[in-house]
Design a protein around this motif. Structure first.
Motif, PDB file in Angstrom:
ATOM      1  N   LEU A  37       0.813  -1.221   0.000  1.00  0.00           N
ATOM      2  CA  LEU A  37       0.000   0.000   0.000  1.00  0.00           C
ATOM      3  C   LEU A  37       0.844   1.268   0.000  1.00  0.00           C
ATOM      4  CD1 LEU A  37      -2.794  -0.707   2.647  1.00  0.00           C
ATOM      5  CD2 LEU A  37      -3.131  -0.320   0.202  1.00  0.00           C
ATOM      6  N   THR A  38       2.043   1.196   0.567  1.00  0.00           N
ATOM      7  CA  THR A  38       2.754   2.432   0.864  1.00  0.00           C
ATOM      8  C   THR A  38       4.144   2.587   0.264  1.00  0.00           C
ATOM      9  OG1 THR A  38       3.604   1.501   2.938  1.00  0.00           O
ATOM     10  CG2 THR A  38       1.496   2.713   3.040  1.00  0.00           C
ATOM     11  N   GLU A  39       4.846   1.517  -0.040  1.00  0.00           N
ATOM     12  CA  GLU A  39       6.207   1.657  -0.570  1.00  0.00           C
ATOM     13  C   GLU A  39       6.153   2.137  -2.017  1.00  0.00           C
ATOM     14  OE1 GLU A  39       8.375  -1.974   0.024  1.00  0.00           O
ATOM     15  OE2 GLU A  39       8.364  -1.718   2.209  1.00  0.00           O
ATOM     16  N   PRO A  40       6.937   3.170  -2.349  1.00  0.00           N
ATOM     17  CA  PRO A  40       6.847   3.785  -3.681  1.00  0.00           C
ATOM     18  C   PRO A  40       6.958   2.818  -4.854  1.00  0.00           C
ATOM     19  CG  PRO A  40       8.168   5.158  -2.240  1.00  0.00           C
ATOM     20  CD  PRO A  40       7.891   3.883  -1.477  1.00  0.00           C
ATOM     21  N   ASP A  41       7.924   1.887  -4.832  1.00  0.00           N
ATOM     22  CA  ASP A  41       8.076   0.991  -5.981  1.00  0.00           C
ATOM     23  C   ASP A  41       6.904   0.034  -6.112  1.00  0.00           C
ATOM     24  OD1 ASP A  41       9.021  -0.236  -3.594  1.00  0.00           O
ATOM     25  OD2 ASP A  41      10.165  -1.704  -4.755  1.00  0.00           O
ATOM     26  N   ARG A  42       6.347  -0.411  -4.999  1.00  0.00           N
ATOM     27  CA  ARG A  42       5.201  -1.324  -5.046  1.00  0.00           C
ATOM     28  C   ARG A  42       3.918  -0.567  -5.394  1.00  0.00           C
ATOM     29  NH1 ARG A  42       5.205  -5.679  -0.422  1.00  0.00           N
ATOM     30  NH2 ARG A  42       3.935  -6.755  -2.002  1.00  0.00           N
ATOM     31  N   ILE A  47      -0.978   1.057  -8.753  1.00  0.00           N
ATOM     32  CA  ILE A  47      -1.884   2.203  -8.898  1.00  0.00           C
ATOM     33  C   ILE A  47      -1.196   3.467  -9.404  1.00  0.00           C
ATOM     34  CG2 ILE A  47      -1.719   2.960  -6.490  1.00  0.00           C
ATOM     35  CD1 ILE A  47      -4.791   3.597  -6.707  1.00  0.00           C
ATOM     36  N   GLY A  48      -0.063   3.827  -8.842  1.00  0.00           N
ATOM     37  CA  GLY A  48       0.550   5.072  -9.283  1.00  0.00           C
ATOM     38  C   GLY A  48       1.653   5.548  -8.372  1.00  0.00           C
ATOM     39  N   SER A  49       1.858   6.857  -8.395  1.00  0.00           N
ATOM     40  CA  SER A  49       2.960   7.430  -7.633  1.00  0.00           C
ATOM     41  C   SER A  49       2.473   8.560  -6.740  1.00  0.00           C
ATOM     42  CB  SER A  49       4.043   7.955  -8.578  1.00  0.00           C
ATOM     43  OG  SER A  49       3.529   9.015  -9.368  1.00  0.00           O
ATOM     44  N   GLU A  53       5.216  14.820   1.013  1.00  0.00           N
ATOM     45  CA  GLU A  53       5.517  14.509   2.406  1.00  0.00           C
ATOM     46  C   GLU A  53       4.817  13.224   2.822  1.00  0.00           C
ATOM     47  OE1 GLU A  53       5.594  18.582   4.711  1.00  0.00           O
ATOM     48  OE2 GLU A  53       3.825  18.442   3.402  1.00  0.00           O
ATOM     49  N   ARG A  54       5.559  12.335   3.439  1.00  0.00           N
ATOM     50  CA  ARG A  54       5.020  11.050   3.891  1.00  0.00           C
ATOM     51  C   ARG A  54       4.866  11.077   5.408  1.00  0.00           C
ATOM     52  NH1 ARG A  54       4.895   6.903   0.254  1.00  0.00           N
ATOM     53  NH2 ARG A  54       5.600   7.519  -1.804  1.00  0.00           N
ATOM     54  N   ARG A  55       3.888  11.867   5.859  1.00  0.00           N
ATOM     55  CA  ARG A  55       3.578  11.991   7.287  1.00  0.00           C
ATOM     56  C   ARG A  55       2.146  12.483   7.421  1.00  0.00           C
ATOM     57  NH1 ARG A  55       2.966  17.123   8.377  1.00  0.00           N
ATOM     58  NH2 ARG A  55       3.992  18.709   7.130  1.00  0.00           N
ATOM     59  N   VAL A  56       1.561  12.298   8.593  1.00  0.00           N
ATOM     60  CA  VAL A  56       0.213  12.800   8.836  1.00  0.00           C
ATOM     61  C   VAL A  56       0.218  14.311   8.642  1.00  0.00           C
ATOM     62  CG1 VAL A  56      -1.610  13.089  10.559  1.00  0.00           C
ATOM     63  CG2 VAL A  56      -0.373  10.918  10.400  1.00  0.00           C
ATOM     64  N   PHE A  62      -0.528  12.946  -6.141  1.00  0.00           N
ATOM     65  CA  PHE A  62      -0.767  11.533  -6.415  1.00  0.00           C
ATOM     66  C   PHE A  62      -1.191  11.394  -7.872  1.00  0.00           C
ATOM     67  CE2 PHE A  62      -3.316   7.634  -6.490  1.00  0.00           C
ATOM     68  CZ  PHE A  62      -2.404   6.751  -5.941  1.00  0.00           C
ATOM     69  N   THR A  63      -0.520  10.495  -8.587  1.00  0.00           N
ATOM     70  CA  THR A  63      -0.828  10.274  -9.993  1.00  0.00           C
ATOM     71  C   THR A  63      -1.185   8.811 -10.196  1.00  0.00           C
ATOM     72  OG1 THR A  63       0.747  11.995 -10.615  1.00  0.00           O
ATOM     73  CG2 THR A  63       0.024  10.481 -12.358  1.00  0.00           C
ATOM     74  N   MET A  64      -2.394   8.561 -10.669  1.00  0.00           N
ATOM     75  CA  MET A  64      -2.824   7.202 -11.000  1.00  0.00           C
ATOM     76  C   MET A  64      -2.255   6.906 -12.390  1.00  0.00           C
ATOM     77  SD  MET A  64      -6.656   7.366  -9.377  1.00  0.00           S
ATOM     78  CE  MET A  64      -7.017   5.642  -9.133  1.00  0.00           C
ATOM     79  N   THR A  65      -1.083   6.285 -12.431  1.00  0.00           N
ATOM     80  CA  THR A  65      -0.331   6.141 -13.669  1.00  0.00           C
ATOM     81  C   THR A  65      -0.901   5.106 -14.628  1.00  0.00           C
ATOM     82  OG1 THR A  65       1.178   4.621 -12.550  1.00  0.00           O
ATOM     83  CG2 THR A  65       1.827   6.936 -12.643  1.00  0.00           C
TER      84      THR A  65
END
Length: 166
Positions: A37-42, A47-49, A53-56, A62-65
């Protein structure tokens, strides 16, 4: 919407709008499902990229590639309780908010995907789209085969959601 396919989304009218939920599960550990769900490569594979910032409270794009015409949309991380809960909001006219909750049940990791829409929203196309993406997510988690081209997917599952191919 009900059908024997347990992968189908459930649409319910609620007091503040229309709720869409999907429930999916895998024998994989919750940490692995969270990573998908969260790691960039996965994330990119299903779904996309997300660039930002990766924090609350963090925001980014967000791009649905995997869309025909990928477009970056402003997104904000509303909640994050790794590896159990992630809530994000798209800063769009519709004000999308998606909740992703992971639990463990009977040795399986369960994902509950929830999105709330404004009352009266026709959600069928959104349901089909999220179903397709969640099938891609399932393939990323399990190493299985992702769904094929959108047209073939639509022809197969559209009728379960009241849509006829054509």
């Amino acid at each position: 919407m009900t059908a024997p396919d347990e992968r189908l989304g459930e649409v319910t009218e609620v007091a503040d709008g229309v709720r869409l939920q999907f429930r999916r599960s895998w024998p994989d550990p919750v940490e692995d499902v969270w990573a998908a769900l969260t790691e960039p490569d996965r994330l990119l594979r299903w779904i996309g990229s997300y660039e930002g910032e990766r924090r609350v409270g963090g925001s980014g794009t967000f791009t649905m590639t995997h869309e025909e015409q990928p477009v970056g949309e402003p997104m904000r991380i509303v909640e994050c309780d790794a590896p159990r809960r992630l809530v994000v909001e798209w800063d769009t006219e519709e004000g999308w908010r998606v909740q992703l909750d992971l639990t463990e049940e009977d040795g399986r990791t369960v994902l509950l995907f929830t999105q709330l829409f404004a009352a009266g929203t026709e959600v069928t196309d959104y349901v089909l789209g999220w179903h397709w993406y969640l099938d891609k997510f399932a393939a990323e988690v399990s190493g299985g085969t992702p769904p094929g081209h959108w047209d073939a997917f639509y022809a197969e599952l559209g009728p379960a959601y009241g849509r006829q191919p054509g």
